[in-house]
Write a protein that holds these residues in place. Structure first.
Motif, mmCIF file in Angstrom:
data_model
loop_
_atom_site.group_PDB
_atom_site.id
_atom_site.type_symbol
_atom_site.label_atom_id
_atom_site.label_comp_id
_atom_site.label_asym_id
_atom_site.label_seq_id
_atom_site.Cartn_x
_atom_site.Cartn_y
_atom_site.Cartn_z
ATOM 1 N N ILE A 70 0.852 -1.199 0.000
ATOM 2 C CA ILE A 70 0.000 0.000 0.000
ATOM 3 C C ILE A 70 0.881 1.240 0.000
ATOM 4 N N GLN A 71 1.867 1.255 0.903
ATOM 5 C CA GLN A 71 2.745 2.408 1.018
ATOM 6 C C GLN A 71 3.575 2.613 -0.244
ATOM 7 N N ALA A 72 4.041 1.509 -0.836
ATOM 8 C CA ALA A 72 4.850 1.602 -2.065
ATOM 9 C C ALA A 72 4.083 2.296 -3.176
ATOM 10 N N TYR A 73 2.822 1.931 -3.334
ATOM 11 C CA TYR A 73 2.050 2.507 -4.433
ATOM 12 C C TYR A 73 1.462 3.867 -4.077
ATOM 13 N N LEU A 74 1.306 4.173 -2.805
ATOM 14 C CA LEU A 74 0.968 5.545 -2.436
ATOM 15 C C LEU A 74 2.115 6.465 -2.836
ATOM 16 N N TYR A 75 3.346 6.009 -2.604
ATOM 17 C CA TYR A 75 4.510 6.818 -2.964
ATOM 18 C C TYR A 75 4.678 6.922 -4.475
ATOM 19 N N SER A 76 4.554 5.801 -5.194
ATOM 20 C CA SER A 76 4.777 5.846 -6.641
ATOM 21 C C SER A 76 3.692 6.649 -7.352
ATOM 22 N N THR A 77 2.434 6.512 -6.918
ATOM 23 C CA THR A 77 1.373 7.297 -7.548
ATOM 24 C C THR A 77 1.478 8.768 -7.161
ATOM 25 N N LYS A 128 -5.681 16.075 -2.673
ATOM 26 C CA LYS A 128 -6.486 16.535 -1.541
ATOM 27 C C LYS A 128 -5.726 16.621 -0.214
ATOM 28 N N ALA A 129 -4.861 15.645 0.062
ATOM 29 C CA ALA A 129 -4.200 15.597 1.383
ATOM 30 C C ALA A 129 -2.861 14.867 1.294
ATOM 31 N N PRO A 130 -1.856 15.449 0.606
ATOM 32 C CA PRO A 130 -0.568 14.760 0.431
ATOM 33 C C PRO A 130 0.150 14.448 1.735
ATOM 34 N N LEU A 131 -0.088 15.251 2.775
ATOM 35 C CA LEU A 131 0.581 15.010 4.060
ATOM 36 C C LEU A 131 0.189 13.661 4.655
ATOM 37 N N VAL A 132 -1.015 13.197 4.345
ATOM 38 C CA VAL A 132 -1.484 11.899 4.853
ATOM 39 C C VAL A 132 -0.585 10.769 4.347
ATOM 40 N N ILE A 133 -0.160 10.864 3.096
ATOM 41 C CA ILE A 133 0.679 9.818 2.493
ATOM 42 C C ILE A 133 1.967 9.629 3.284
ATOM 43 N N PHE A 134 2.618 10.738 3.625
ATOM 44 C CA PHE A 134 3.922 10.650 4.300
ATOM 45 C C PHE A 134 3.781 10.394 5.800
ATOM 46 N N ALA A 146 -5.361 3.196 -6.084
ATOM 47 C CA ALA A 146 -6.681 3.825 -6.112
ATOM 48 C C ALA A 146 -6.683 5.169 -5.393
ATOM 49 N N PHE A 147 -6.022 5.234 -4.236
ATOM 50 C CA PHE A 147 -6.128 6.435 -3.409
ATOM 51 C C PHE A 147 -4.921 7.367 -3.514
ATOM 52 N N GLY A 148 -3.835 6.918 -4.154
ATOM 53 C CA GLY A 148 -2.654 7.763 -4.271
ATOM 54 C C GLY A 148 -2.906 9.099 -4.953
#
Length: 398
Positions: A21-28, A159-165, A151-153
């Motif tokens: 999940i984290q890998a594709y949040l970062y790549s997207t 909308k909320a890039p800080l959530v990803i990190f 899907a959510f990246g």
């Protein structure tokens, strides 16, 4: 005496799911942020190329260290490294910083997944689990994580890039601590009571005992995996920008691009439950037809539905040879699991760079849809040429 409930999946599958999940949040995030900054298809491809070189180098240099120092130790150390990379991610809002973040996180994922692959293969073979079930359940775990990340990246990027990190900080710190504690308790293996289903060996899995066939099949499908993956990775990298050009909202791009990862998951589910493909080159050849079909469908991708279907087939183009390659690779009888996992991830890393770069050049020159048509059809021709050559060699040897 305490009797433990039989299991299908275990904690390392859960870890693979979460990290994916984290890998594709970062790549997207990288691809969506690049599209948002107005970079060309070629520019986006270049960022992915730098990322992939870092991924591949980390895989081949750090990926097999788990064999020597312990898989769990390496997972814990690498997770601590990801914590600091996630901090840097908060500042990745310009082309230069985006490149830096892409390279640093590429090092982590390139080194991390071979440790997980090696640990699972080593531990589950000691339990005498059916070989296709070892690779099949692992691929199911990370592919389901990919769906959520893809899907959510883009949505979170807008909308909320800080959530990803922030999620990266939480996941990395918990992983580092919990895996270290687990190592202290259970050393460098996975202990769990496998379901009886996992111990029922399929007849076709006997091909694993043929070392000569394993070597040939391993090489053949690593080459084809690389080729099929070029289509998949170019779609993941270019679709956010391509959809923007078609006047679709960037934050919704992930919900269409995720078709690729749904295609990956569906392939793994089918090929895990039906093992008739093991050692059957005719069946494998028929399944590989999804690669050229992707290009034909892509030519008509103008609406959200067609974008989704194109992505779905791009996922199939990657997942079919991936299943073959990881099966014949990780279940080698003659080489250690860490080395095989590292080599496998090196191939993955390279295609995640070359695919978007070459695809980006074609998309800029010919237009997205026509470029993808030419790209997929050309790759399809090369795939079947490779398949034919290897099968001809096999017949001569027989």
């Amino acid at each position: 005496m305490i009797r433990h409930k039989e299991q299908i999946f275990h904690k390392l599958h859960l870890l693979s799911f979460v990290i994916s999940i984290q890998a594709y949040l970062y790549s997207t995030y990288i691809n969506s942020a690049a599209a948002k900054l107005g970079l060309s298809f070629t520019g986006i491809g270049l960022i992915n190329f730098f990322l992939s070189i870092a991924y591949a180098v980390a895989s081949i240099t750090l990926g097999h260290l788990g064999t020597k120092v312990g898989y769990k130790k390496m997972i814990s150390i690498l997770s601590a490294y990801l914590f600091f990379v996630s901090i840097i991610g908060f500042t990745a809002d310009s082309p230069g910083r985006l490149v830096l973040f892409a390279i640093l996180q590429g090092v982590f994922f390139g080194a991390f997944f071979p440790q997980v692959e090696g640990l699972i293969a080593k531990s589950e073979r000691l339990l005498n689990i059916d070989p296709p079930s070892i690779t099949g359940r692992f691929t199911l775990s990370w592919s389901t994580g990919n769906i959520i990340g893809v899907a959510f990246g883009p949505f979170l990027t807008v909308k909320a890039p800080l959530v990803i990190f922030t999620m990266g900080l939480i996941v990395s710190s918990l992983t580092s601590v919990l895996i270290y504690i687990d190592y202290k308790k259970q050393k460098d293996i996975i202990i769990f009571p496998p379901s009886k289903k996992l111990l029922e060996h399929s007849q076709n899995a006997a091909v694993v005992m043929n070392k000569q066939a394993m070597r040939r099949l391993r090489l053949e499908y690593r080459i084809i995996l690389f080729l099929g993956g070029l289509i998949y990775t170019s779609v993941l990298a270019s679709f956010p920008k391509l959809m923007m050009l078609e006047r679709l909202r960037l934050e919704n791009a992930g919900f269409l691009t995720v078709g690729a990862n749904i295609g990956v998951l569906l392939t793994f589910v089918v090929l895990q439950s039906w093992k008739g493909w093991v050692g059957n080159e005719l069946v494998c050849g028929l399944l590989l037809s999804v690669a050229p079909l992707t290009g034909l469908i892509a030519f008509f991708a103008k609406t959200p539905v067609m974008f989704f279907i194109t992505a779905l087939f791009a996922g199939l183009s990657y997942a079919v040879p991936y299943t073959f390659a990881i099966f014949y690779g990780l279940l080698s009888e003659e080489e250690d699991h860490g080395k095989q996992g590292a080599l496998h991830e090196m191939v993955i890393g390279l295609l995640f760079g070359i695919g978007p770069l070459v695809g980006g050049l074609l998309f800029d020159k010919l237009g997205g849809n026509l470029g993808l048509l030419v790209y997929a059809l050309s790759i399809g021709v090369v795939i079947y040429t490779v398949h034919y050559i290897f099968n001809s060699l096999n017949k001569k040897q027989s």
